[in-house]
Design a protein around this motif. Structure first.
Motif, PDB file in Angstrom:
ATOM      1  N   LYS A 153       0.795  -1.241   0.000  1.00 26.10           N
ATOM      2  CA  LYS A 153       0.000   0.000   0.000  1.00 26.10           C
ATOM      3  C   LYS A 153       0.826   1.289   0.000  1.00 26.10           C
ATOM      4  N   HIS A 154       2.062   1.211  -0.470  1.00 29.47           N
ATOM      5  CA  HIS A 154       2.782   2.468  -0.727  1.00 29.47           C
ATOM      6  C   HIS A 154       2.239   3.010  -2.040  1.00 29.47           C
ATOM      7  N   HIS A 155       1.983   4.287  -2.079  1.00 29.76           N
ATOM      8  CA  HIS A 155       1.277   4.847  -3.225  1.00 29.76           C
ATOM      9  C   HIS A 155       2.015   6.062  -3.803  1.00 29.76           C
ATOM     10  N   PHE A 156       2.035   6.143  -5.122  1.00 33.37           N
ATOM     11  CA  PHE A 156       2.750   7.252  -5.794  1.00 33.37           C
ATOM     12  C   PHE A 156       1.862   7.812  -6.893  1.00 33.37           C
ATOM     13  N   ASP A 157       1.568   9.106  -6.806  1.00 33.71           N
ATOM     14  CA  ASP A 157       0.698   9.738  -7.806  1.00 33.71           C
ATOM     15  C   ASP A 157       1.448   9.983  -9.102  1.00 33.71           C
ATOM     16  N   LEU A 158       0.706   9.959 -10.200  1.00 34.28           N
ATOM     17  CA  LEU A 158       1.286  10.355 -11.479  1.00 34.28           C
ATOM     18  C   LEU A 158       1.029  11.856 -11.613  1.00 34.28           C
ATOM     19  N   ALA A 159       2.086  12.627 -11.800  1.00 30.83           N
ATOM     20  CA  ALA A 159       1.914  14.080 -11.913  1.00 30.83           C
ATOM     21  C   ALA A 159       1.155  14.416 -13.194  1.00 30.83           C
ATOM     22  N   LYS A 160       0.553  15.575 -13.197  1.00 28.30           N
ATOM     23  CA  LYS A 160      -0.229  16.028 -14.364  1.00 28.30           C
ATOM     24  C   LYS A 160       0.618  15.982 -15.638  1.00 28.30           C
ATOM     25  N   GLU A 161       1.902  16.263 -15.499  1.00 26.95           N
ATOM     26  CA  GLU A 161       2.797  16.271 -16.675  1.00 26.95           C
ATOM     27  C   GLU A 161       3.174  14.855 -17.103  1.00 26.95           C
ATOM     28  N   GLY A 162       2.793  13.849 -16.309  1.00 25.32           N
ATOM     29  CA  GLY A 162       3.018  12.461 -16.718  1.00 25.32           C
ATOM     30  C   GLY A 162       4.228  11.792 -16.074  1.00 25.32           C
ATOM     31  N   TYR A 163       4.911  12.455 -15.151  1.00 27.15           N
ATOM     32  CA  TYR A 163       6.064  11.808 -14.503  1.00 27.15           C
ATOM     33  C   TYR A 163       5.680  11.250 -13.136  1.00 27.15           C
ATOM     34  N   LEU A 164       6.516  10.366 -12.626  1.00 28.98           N
ATOM     35  CA  LEU A 164       6.306   9.770 -11.309  1.00 28.98           C
ATOM     36  C   LEU A 164       7.417  10.228 -10.378  1.00 28.98           C
ATOM     37  N   ASN A 165       7.051  10.623  -9.182  1.00 28.72           N
ATOM     38  CA  ASN A 165       8.095  10.954  -8.204  1.00 28.72           C
ATOM     39  C   ASN A 165       8.306   9.730  -7.315  1.00 28.72           C
ATOM     40  N   LEU A 166       9.411   9.015  -7.542  1.00 27.92           N
ATOM     41  CA  LEU A 166       9.709   7.807  -6.754  1.00 27.92           C
ATOM     42  C   LEU A 166      10.880   8.054  -5.810  1.00 27.92           C
ATOM     43  N   LEU A 167      10.994   9.319  -5.378  1.00 23.99           N
ATOM     44  CA  LEU A 167      12.024   9.665  -4.394  1.00 23.99           C
ATOM     45  C   LEU A 167      11.311  10.129  -3.123  1.00 23.99           C
ATOM     46  N   PRO A 168      11.001   9.181  -2.224  1.00 27.53           N
ATOM     47  CA  PRO A 168      10.283   9.566  -1.013  1.00 27.53           C
ATOM     48  C   PRO A 168      11.067  10.609  -0.221  1.00 27.53           C
ATOM     49  N   ALA A 169      10.326  11.527   0.395  1.00 27.48           N
ATOM     50  CA  ALA A 169      10.954  12.654   1.101  1.00 27.48           C
ATOM     51  C   ALA A 169      12.021  12.182   2.095  1.00 27.48           C
TER      52      ALA A 169
END
Ligand SMILES: C[S@@+](CC[C@H](N)C(=O)[O-])C[C@H]1O[C@@H](n2cnc3c(N)ncnc32)[C@H](O)[C@@H]1O
Ligand SMILES: [Zn+2]
Length: 274
Positions: free
Chosen positions: A26-42
Motif C-alpha cells: 500500500k505504498h502509493h505514488f501519484d502520477l503528476a499532471k505532466e506524466g512523470y512519477l516521483n519515486l524519491l520519497p521525502a
C-alpha cells in the motif's frame, strides 16, 4: 511493469482510474499532471532540491535546443539503430537524463519511434518536470541513480551522458545481453571556453572507466566546431561546472568576445557485460 516500490522493492502496479502506482504494501505514488512519477520519497532526500538547479537546467535546455550537440545525438541514434534489441520495443533508460534532450532526440531521429520504449531518470524534480512536459511518449521518474526503482533486467540499453551512476544498479537493471552507452568529454571538449578560465588547459583523457564486469565493444569520437552567440555562450557556461570557476570578469570576457569558435568533442563508448 517497469517500476518497483522505492520503499519495499515490490512491483508497482498502476491503478487505472487514478493512473497512480501502488505496491502490495500500500505504498502509493501519484502520477503528476505532466506524466512523470516521483519515486524519491521525502525521507530519502538528502537536500530539499537535490540534483542540478533550475537555473542550470534552463541553461542546458536553451543551449541544447539550439542544436549545438545534435551531431552527438545523431551518433547516439545511429549506434542504437545498429544495435536493435532482439525483441521490440527496445527498453532504453537515460540515467541522469536532465531536462530530457537526448530522449527527445532519440524519438525524433529513430527510423521507427514506436520500436523504442524511452525512459529517463533524474534526481532533480525541476528537470523531470520539464522533460515530461515536452515529451508524452517517454516515461520519466524522479529518483536517485543509487537506487533506481526499476525491475531487475528490464532494460536493453542504458544511456549515461555526463551523469553520475551506480555500477551495481547499472548491472542489475540491464538484461544479460544489454548494452551500456556512455558519453564522456573528448580530449578537446570546450577547449576555447576553458582557455578563458584556466591558466593552462589540459586535454581530457580518452580512457573511460567502465563499471566492473563490463567490456568495451566499440568506441567513437565525435568532434566538430560550434559558434554559439554571446547569450548561448553564457548558457553553455552555466550548464557546466566551469561557471563556478569563472569570476565576474572572466564571465564578461566570455560574453563580450566576438565570434568565438568552440570545439565540441565527445567520446561515445559502447560496452556490455562480460
Ligand atoms: C551534467 S547533467 C547531464 C544531464 C543530461 N544527461 C544531459 O547531458 O543533458 C547531470 C545530471 O545528473 C543529475 N544527477 C546528479 N546526481 C544524481 C543522482 N544521485 N541521481 C540521479 N541523477 C543525478 C543532475 O540532476 C543532472 O541533471
Ligand atoms: Zn512498497
Amino acid at each position: 511493469m517497469p517500476y518497483i516500490c522505492p520503499i519495499c522493492q515490490s512491483p508497482l502496479l498502476q491503478h487505472l482510474p487514478s493512473k497512480g502506482y501502488f505496491c502490495k504494501n500500500k505504498h502509493h505514488f501519484d502520477l503528476a499532471k505532466e506524466g512523470y512519477l516521483n519515486l524519491l520519497p521525502a525521507q530519502y532526500k538528502k537536500s530539499k532540491e537535490p540534483g542540478d538547479s533550475r537555473a542550470m537546467m534552463r541553461a542546458r535546455r536553451n543551449f541544447l535546443e539550439a542544436g549545438f550537440y545534435q551531431p552527438m545525438a545523431q551518433a547516439l541514434a545511429k549506434i542504437i539503430d545498429s544495435h536493435k534489441s532482439a525483441t521490440t520495443p527496445m527498453h532504453i533508460l537515460d540515467v541522469g537524463c536532465g531536462e530530457g534532450y537526448y530522449c527527445r532526440q532519440l524519438e525524433a531521429l529513430a527510423e521507427n519511434p514506436e520500436s523504442l520504449d524511452l525512459h529517463g531518470i533524474d534526481i532533480a524534480k525541476n528537470a523531470i518536470f520539464a522533460a515530461a512536459k515536452k515529451q508524452q511518449n517517454a516515461r520519466f521518474i524522479v529518483a536517485s541513480n543509487k537506487n533506481m526503482p526499476y525491475a531487475d533486467q528490464y532494460f536493453d540499453l542504458l544511456l549515461r551522458i555526463y551523469a553520475p551512476s551506480n555500477d551495481q544498479e547499472i548491472t542489475r537493471l540491464l538484461k544479460p545481453d544489454g548494452l551500456l552507452l556512455i558519453v564522456t568529454p573528448g580530449p578537446r571538449h570546450l577547449w576555447q571556453l576553458k582557455e578563458f578560465i584556466y591558466k593552462e588547459v589540459k586535454e581530457h583523457s580518452v580512457d573511460v572507466a567502465l563499471p566492473a564486469g563490463f567490456a568495451q565493444i566499440a568506441s567513437q569520437r565525435v568532434s566538430y566546431k560550434t559558434q554559439p552567440d554571446s547569450e548561448q555562450r553564457m548558457a553553455l557556461l552555466h550548464m557546466t561546472p566551469f561557471a563556478w570557476r569563472a569570476n565576474a570578469t572572466t564571465q564578461q570576457q566570455i560574453q563580450r568576445v566576438h565570434n568565438l569558435e568552440i570545439e565540441a568533442d565527445f567520446i561515445l563508448t559502447l560496452a556490455m557485460l562480460r
